[in-house]
Design an enzyme around this catalytic site. Structure first.
Site, PDB file in Angstrom:
ATOM      1  N   VAL A   1      30.311 -19.146  13.331  1.00  0.00           N
ATOM      2  CA  VAL A   1      29.862 -17.863  12.805  1.00  0.00           C
ATOM      3  C   VAL A   1      30.053 -17.822  11.295  1.00  0.00           C
ATOM      4  O   VAL A   1      31.078 -18.252  10.768  1.00  0.00           O
ATOM      5  CB  VAL A   1      30.642 -16.704  13.468  1.00  0.00           C
ATOM      6  CG1 VAL A   1      30.322 -15.375  12.818  1.00  0.00           C
ATOM      7  CG2 VAL A   1      30.337 -16.655  14.953  1.00  0.00           C
ATOM      8  N   CYS A   2      29.050 -17.281  10.619  1.00  0.00           N
ATOM      9  CA  CYS A   2      29.087 -17.154   9.159  1.00  0.00           C
ATOM     10  C   CYS A   2      28.969 -15.672   8.806  1.00  0.00           C
ATOM     11  O   CYS A   2      27.857 -15.132   8.748  1.00  0.00           O
ATOM     12  CB  CYS A   2      27.943 -17.952   8.537  1.00  0.00           C
ATOM     13  SG  CYS A   2      27.884 -17.824   6.737  1.00  0.00           S
TER      14      CYS A   2
END
Length: 184
Positions: free
Chosen positions: A107-108
Site C-alpha cells: 500500500v502506498c
C-alpha cells in the site's frame, strides 16, 4: 583504554536496539489490546503469532458503495523494530487492483511514508507518518483509500489509467477478483 571504548561503542547500539524493540513490543501489545476491546467496523487485526508482535494479519472489509463492497481483503502489517518512530509496511495478500496499491500488494499512502519532508514535494510533512499514529488509524486510512483512490499519486499506473479512463471496466475487474477470492 581504546579497547574499552570500542567495547562500549559496540554495546550502546545493541542496548539502544533492544530498548527500541521492547518499546515497540509494549506499544504494539497496547494497540492490539485496544483493537480487541473496541474494533473498528469492518476491520480485524492482530499478531500472526503470539511470539511475534512485529507481524500482523489483517482482514479489511470492502467499504459499502465502492467496487470493493462485498469483499474481505487479507493484508499483512510488518512493523519495524523502532516502531512507532518508523511506520509499518502494509501489504495486501494477494494484491488487489487499486491505484494506490503496487502490483506486489504494498500500500502506498501518506500515513505509511517515513516522517519528515517529502523529497518529491508532493506530501506535506504532517500527512506522513508520526509516532502518534496507530494501527487503527492506519487501517481506517486504508479503508478510506479503498473508497477514494488518489490517482495523482499512483502506485499502480495501469489501475490509475483504468480508474480514470474506463471506470466500468475497473469496477468489473475488481468485482471479478472479489468473486475469485471467494471461490466463485
Amino acid at each position: 583504554m581504546r579497547t574499552s571504548l570500542n567495547v562500549k561503542t559496540k554495546e550502546e547500539p545493541n542496548t539502544f536496539n533492544n530498548k527500541m524493540s521492547k518499546t515497540a513490543q509494549r506499544r504494539l501489545l497496547k494497540e492490539y489490546q485496544q483493537l480487541m476491546r473496541d474494533p473498528p467496523p469492518g476491520i480485524v487485526a492482530g499478531p500472526k503469532d503470539e511470539g511475534n508482535l512485529f507481524l500482523w494479519d489483517c482482514l479489511i472489509q470492502g467499504p459499502t458503495d465502492t467496487p470493493y463492497e462485498g469483499g474481505v481483503f487479507n493484508a499483512q502489517l510488518e512493523f519495524p523494530r523502532d516502531y512507532p518512530l518508523s511506520p509499518p509496511k502494509l501489504t495486501f495478500t494477494p494484491s488487489i487492483l487499486h491505484p494506490n496499491i503496487y502490483p506486489n500488494g504494498e500500500v502506498c499512502i501518506s500515513i505509511l511514508h517515513a516522517p519528515g519532508d517529502d523529497p518529491n514535494m508532493y506530501e506535506l510533512a504532517e500527512e506522513r507518518w508520526s509516532p502518534v499514529q496507530s494501527v487503527e488509524k492506519i487501517l481506517l486510512s486504508v479503508m478510506s483509500m479503498l473508497s477514494e483512490p488518489n490517482i495523482e499519486s499512483g502506485a499502480n499506473i495501469d489501475a490509475c489509467l483504468l480508474w480514470r479512463d474506463n471506470r466500468p471496466e475497473f469496477e468489473r475487474q475488481v468485482k471479478l477478483n472479489i468473486l475469485k477470492s471467494l471461490g466463485f
